[in-house]
Design an enzyme around this catalytic site. Sequence first.
Site, PDB file in Angstrom:
ATOM      1  N   CYS A   1     -33.365  11.451  -7.321  1.00 46.08           N
ATOM      2  CA  CYS A   1     -34.826  11.366  -7.396  1.00 46.08           C
ATOM      3  C   CYS A   1     -35.435  10.396  -6.397  1.00 46.08           C
ATOM      4  CB  CYS A   1     -35.246  11.008  -8.814  1.00 46.08           C
ATOM      5  SG  CYS A   1     -34.991  12.354  -9.968  1.00 46.08           S
TER       6      CYS A   1
ATOM      7  N   ASN B   1     -30.222   8.540  -4.289  1.00 45.12           N
ATOM      8  CA  ASN B   1     -29.872   9.245  -5.519  1.00 45.12           C
ATOM      9  C   ASN B   1     -30.801  10.459  -5.663  1.00 45.12           C
ATOM     10  OD1 ASN B   1     -32.233   7.770  -6.147  1.00 45.12           O
ATOM     11  ND2 ASN B   1     -31.710   7.801  -8.316  1.00 45.12           N
TER      12      ASN B   1
ATOM     13  N   GLU C   1     -35.395   7.079  -5.837  1.00 45.50           N
ATOM     14  CA  GLU C   1     -35.813   5.692  -6.027  1.00 45.50           C
ATOM     15  C   GLU C   1     -34.745   4.677  -5.638  1.00 45.50           C
ATOM     16  OE1 GLU C   1     -33.694   6.594  -9.897  1.00 45.50           O
ATOM     17  OE2 GLU C   1     -34.955   7.670  -8.461  1.00 45.50           O
TER      18      GLU C   1
END
Length: 775
Positions: free
Chosen positions: A268, A266, A270
Amino acid sequence: MTRFAAPIAAQIWDMKYRLKEADGAPLDETVEDTWRRIARATAAVEKDPAQWEKRFYAALEDFRFLPAGRITAGAGTGRSVTLFNCFVMGTIPDSMAGIFDMLKEAALTMQQGGGIGYDFSTIRPKGADVKGVAADASGPLSFMDVWDAMCRTIMSAGSRRGAMMATMRCDHPDIEEFITAKSDAARLRNFNVSVLVTDPFMEAVKGDLPWDLVFDGKVYRTVRALDLWNAIMRATYDYAEPGVIFIDRINAANNLAYCETIAATNPCGEQPLPPYGACLLGSVNLARLVPDPFGHGAALDEDALDDLVRVAVRMMDNVVDASRFPLPQQAAEAQAKRRIGLGVTGLADALLMVGARYGSDEAAALTERWLHRIARAAYLASTELAQEKGAFPLFDAGKYLASGSLQQMDADVREAIATNGIRNALLTSIAPTGTISLYAGNVSSGIEPVFAYAYTRKVLQKDGSRTEEEVVDYAVQLWRERFGDAELPDFFVNAQTLAPLEHVKMQAAAQKWVDSSISKTINCPADIGFEAFKDVYMEAWDQGCKGCTTYRPNAVTGSVLSVAPEPAGAKGPEGSADTAGQDAAPEVRADTDAEPRQPHGDVIYMSEPLDRPQALEGNTYKVKWPDSEHALYITINDIVIGGHRRPFEVFINSKNMEHFAWTVALTRMISAVFRRGGDVSFVVEELKAVFDPRGGAWMQGRYIPSILAAIGGVIEKHMIETGFIAGEGMGLKSDPRADLAAAPRGKPCSSCGSYDMRMVEGCMTCANCGFSKCG
C-alpha cells in the site's frame, strides 16, 4: 466490560482479532482479554514484564492505541505467525535461477500472511539477448504473471487474498508495457503497480525533454518525457493504476541513506523498504484524544498524545523481538535497523471535533502540528530506549544526523540522538487503517477525510435472512449524542465533496513529519478533466509528497457511493466553506437500496450451505482440449430459488484418469462455493485468469490460456444461458432497477460479493463487510 461503539466493531473483532480454538470456541471472552493478551506478549521481553504489561494495557484500552491487525490477531497466541504486516523482498537477479529463487521466497513469505513488494526493474527487457542460450528475454512482465499465479495459488490455500506491490523505474525499456498492464482486467489481479519516478524524469517532464529508456548501460529507445508522463496519467485516469512513487525523494530523505537504497514499497506504499525490509505498524487514535468534542475551545490533548506515543514506541520496539519471520534475511534486517511505523487514525474525526474543516489551511496547520508532536515524542522515546537497551546495530551518529529528514528535527531531539543514540532507525508511517478503524468504532481512517457520514449495512443471519444496521462515523455519532437532530455545521465535509487539491494539501502537511511515507487516496470526481487530473500529480510533486494515488469512479473502477436525497424536513450538512451561498449538500451515504449494492434480484447470501434437493435440472457440455486424447464432460446442475435459477453443483468426467484427482478436488470446491449462495460469478473470473506456463490453445477462434480457463468459460456460458448473469464479465443478471443496472460497478468484493468496494488509503476496501485487500 467495554461496550463496542457499533455492532460492526464487535463483528470485526470477533471475525478478525478474537483468539479462538480451532473449532471456533472463543478464548478471548471480551475485548479486554484481547488487549491483555497483546499487552502480556509485548511486555514479555522486558526486565519487568508486569509493570509494562500494565502500561501497555492502558495504552490499548478504549482503542487509544491500535496495533496493526497482525499484532492484534497474532500476539500472544502461540501460533507460528509473523507480527509484521508486509515485506519488500530481496533484489531480483537477472537470471532464471535467481528469479525463481525469489519466487520461492515470496511464496514462503505469503504463506505466513505477509504482503510483499518487488522491484522488477532489475530484469532485462523483453527481446534482450540471453547469452548462452541463443534466445530473447521474455521481459519482466512475463515474470510478474508468474508471481501473480503464485499469489493466486497461495490465496486459494489460505483465508484471504495476498497483497503484492510491483514497481518499475521510469527509465526501464519495458515501462510502457508496465504502465498499461492493468488495462487487461484479467491480468496481474493480485498486484498493485507503481512507477518509480526519478527527479531527472520530473525535470525532463517539466522541460519537455527527451528521455532515454536504459538497461544495464544500454539505451534501448529515446522517448519524449512528457509523452511517457501522459501515458502514466492516462492509465491512472482510466484504471486507477499505476501509482507514482517519487523514489529519489524517498532515498534523499531516508535516515538510513548511508547504508541502504530503496527501490520498492510494501503493497500500500506507506513503507518504502530496502531488500528484505519489513513494516511494523501501529496507529494512535486521535479521535479518542479530544476530551470535549465540539465543545467551546475543544482541542487535542497533546500531553496525553505525548504519553501515548512514548508507550506505543516501546511496545512496537518489543514486537521486533517477539515476532517470528518467514525468512532469516527478514529477521536480520529487522534486528539491524529496528524500524517501526507509528502512525495515526481518526485524524478527520479529530479535526471535526475541534471545528476544523478538512482540507482548509487551518486543518493543514493542525495536521502538521499534531504530526510534528508525534514525531518529536517518538524520536525522544527512541533515544531513551537507546540509552536503556542500546541503539540499533547500524547506527552511526554522524551519518544518521546528516540524513535529509533529520535536518528539520528539533535541536534538543538531535542532541539526544547524538548523546544517547536512537533505538529505531525510522519511526513514523501512516498506513491503511480501514479494518482497525471499524474495530475502534468506525473512526475516520488514517489521515483520510470521513468517507461517508453514515451508511446502511446488511448483516447476514444464520438462517439466510438479513438485518440492517446503520454504520455511523464516530464523530457524527458524537455530534448526534450531544446535539440531537441539530444541523451539521459547514466544517463537516467528506471525501466526495472535497476538491482533489485539498487532499494533496493534507497529505503534504502530514508528510513533512513522517519519516517513511503515507498511504492515502486522493478522490477525484468522475467528471474531472484529464488536464486537471494531471495537475493533482504535479501538485503532489511540487508540495513534497513521496508518492500519489488517486481514485476516479468510472465504468472500469466502479462507482462506490451515491448521494441519497434528503427526506422531507431532514437536515444535512451545509455546503463547504468555499461553496457558501449554495444549497446545503445532501448527506452522502453508501448506496444501500441494493442488498448489497449490485443488481441481483433474489440471489440469497447464505451462512450455511443449501441442502440438495432430490432432483436438479442441468446441462452437460463437451470440451475437447487439443493436448488431451479424451474429452472432458462438464455437468452443471442448477437450483431454483425465488423463481430464479442459479448454479448448485459441478461434475467433470473424462476417460483420461491422469487428471482425476484435481478434477474431483476442483468440482468439490466449486460446488461448495455454489451451495453457499451469493454472487458466485467470481468463480468464472478466477478460472478464466489461470494460464498454463506450457501454453494455451485456440478454441473456436479464441485463445484460451489453460484447460482451467476453458472450464471457466463453460461455466460462464451456462450462467449466461440460464439467466444467472447478464453477459460475459458482467456479473449477476440485472433486475428491473435501471438506476442500479446503469451505474458503473467495478469489481465485486471477493469476500462478500457486494459492489461496495472503495479505494481507501491506496487499498480497495469493502464498505459492506470490512474486507481489505491489504489485510
